[in-house]
Design a protein around this motif. Structure first.
Motif, PDB file in Angstrom:
ATOM      1  N   LEU A 124     -34.549  22.393 -98.979  1.00 48.08           N
ATOM      2  CA  LEU A 124     -35.072  21.523 -99.952  1.00 48.08           C
ATOM      3  C   LEU A 124     -36.373  20.682 -99.217  1.00 48.08           C
ATOM      4  O   LEU A 124     -36.006  20.224 -98.026  1.00 48.08           O
ATOM      5  N   GLU A 125     -37.556  20.943 -99.843  1.00 45.15           N
ATOM      6  CA  GLU A 125     -38.595  20.352 -99.049  1.00 45.15           C
ATOM      7  C   GLU A 125     -38.662  18.945 -99.603  1.00 45.15           C
ATOM      8  O   GLU A 125     -39.425  18.623-100.614  1.00 45.15           O
ATOM      9  N   GLU A 136     -34.633  19.639 -95.792  1.00 41.39           N
ATOM     10  CA  GLU A 136     -33.009  19.710 -95.695  1.00 41.39           C
ATOM     11  C   GLU A 136     -32.474  20.903 -96.099  1.00 41.39           C
ATOM     12  O   GLU A 136     -32.936  21.605 -96.882  1.00 41.39           O
ATOM     13  N   VAL A 137     -31.140  21.080 -95.455  1.00 45.25           N
ATOM     14  CA  VAL A 137     -30.808  22.412 -95.727  1.00 45.25           C
ATOM     15  C   VAL A 137     -29.443  22.174 -96.771  1.00 45.25           C
ATOM     16  O   VAL A 137     -28.834  21.163 -96.516  1.00 45.25           O
ATOM     17  N   VAL A 168     -28.179  18.154 -95.405  1.00 46.18           N
ATOM     18  CA  VAL A 168     -28.376  17.762 -94.003  1.00 46.18           C
ATOM     19  C   VAL A 168     -29.780  18.020 -93.544  1.00 46.18           C
ATOM     20  O   VAL A 168     -30.277  19.077 -94.002  1.00 46.18           O
ATOM     21  N   PRO A 169     -30.281  17.094 -92.959  1.00 43.54           N
ATOM     22  CA  PRO A 169     -31.632  17.397 -92.252  1.00 43.54           C
ATOM     23  C   PRO A 169     -31.556  18.625 -91.458  1.00 43.54           C
ATOM     24  O   PRO A 169     -30.617  18.625 -90.511  1.00 43.54           O
ATOM     25  N   LEU A 170     -32.611  19.355 -91.553  1.00 43.53           N
ATOM     26  CA  LEU A 170     -32.764  20.542 -90.738  1.00 43.53           C
ATOM     27  C   LEU A 170     -32.706  20.305 -89.442  1.00 43.53           C
ATOM     28  O   LEU A 170     -32.034  20.689 -88.399  1.00 43.53           O
ATOM     29  N   LYS A 171     -33.372  19.126 -88.926  1.00 42.87           N
ATOM     30  CA  LYS A 171     -33.597  18.757 -87.320  1.00 42.87           C
ATOM     31  C   LYS A 171     -32.337  18.386 -86.785  1.00 42.87           C
ATOM     32  O   LYS A 171     -32.162  18.273 -85.646  1.00 42.87           O
TER      33      LYS A 171
END
Length: 204
Positions: free
Chosen positions: A62-63, A69-70, A166-169
């Motif tokens: 998701l942008e 986010e994944v 969840v946030p990718l980072k």
């Protein structure tokens, strides 16, 4: 009612001829030294005729303005008697590419409309046990698309799927927290987390 309320009541042995989705087979082969050997394995009965691919896993991003986010899912899986954290996924339909399958399954399971932008080679999930395979398809979800403002799942009877992001980072750390909370990880999800950890270590 919560997805975590699901539980296994009974486990019974099943003969291949009584199964709808899988069968147990024995393969006879010669090892590198020419010695005759055999091996038991499970195989799907659902692969589309003429295809070498069973289905897809979907790494959907998701942008968001705050960062990518994944998209993940919580789903009760009877074989492990627990709620598993996994990617959206699904089986290939006739005359369907992996990318088309990913976009269709994403819409059905999550309500999001996404665009596939990359696919992995065919990968086998557990080749010492079964011949099931997939492609991991990367899909971007544009949240500026008005169709993605209020996504609605299109689940089949018997499907109970909870979606979350969840946030990718923070992906590896979020998975560790989910395990600590009692959830089970699908190997594909954990493999992505491991890749992120390796990328961090070597500044890739």
């Amino acid at each position: 009612m919560s997805i975590s309320d699901a539980k296994v009541d009974v486990v019974k042995d099943l003969k291949s001829e009584d199964a709808k989705w899988v069968k147990i087979q024995k393969v006879f082969y010669k090892d590198p030294n020419g010695k005759a050997r055999d091996w038991e394995f499970a195989s799907r009965q659902t692969r589309v005729e003429g295809s070498e691919l069973d289905g897809v896993g979907i790494l959907a991003i998701l942008e968001k303005p705050t960062g990518p986010e994944v998209l993940l899912q919580r789903q009760f899986r009877p074989p492990v008697n627990g709620v598993v954290i996994e990617f959206p996924a699904g089986l290939l339909d006739k005359n369907e590419t992996a990318e088309q399958c990913a976009e269709r399954e994403l819409l059905e399971e999550t309500g999001y409309i996404g665009k596939a932008f990359s696919s992995s080679p065919i990968a086998f999930c557990d080749p010492g046990f079964c011949n099931t395979n997939l492609k991991l398809v990367q899909v971007s979800i544009d949240l500026n698309d008005p169709r993605n403002v209020n996504p609605k799942q299109q689940l089949e009877d018997g499907e109970f799927i909870e979606n979350f992001t969840v946030p990718l980072k923070e992906f590896p750390e979020k998975l560790e927290a989910l395990v600590s909370a009692g959830y089970i990880l699908d190997a594909r999800v954990q493999n992505i987390a491991a890749g992120i950890i390796v990328a961090r270590k070597y500044s890739l």
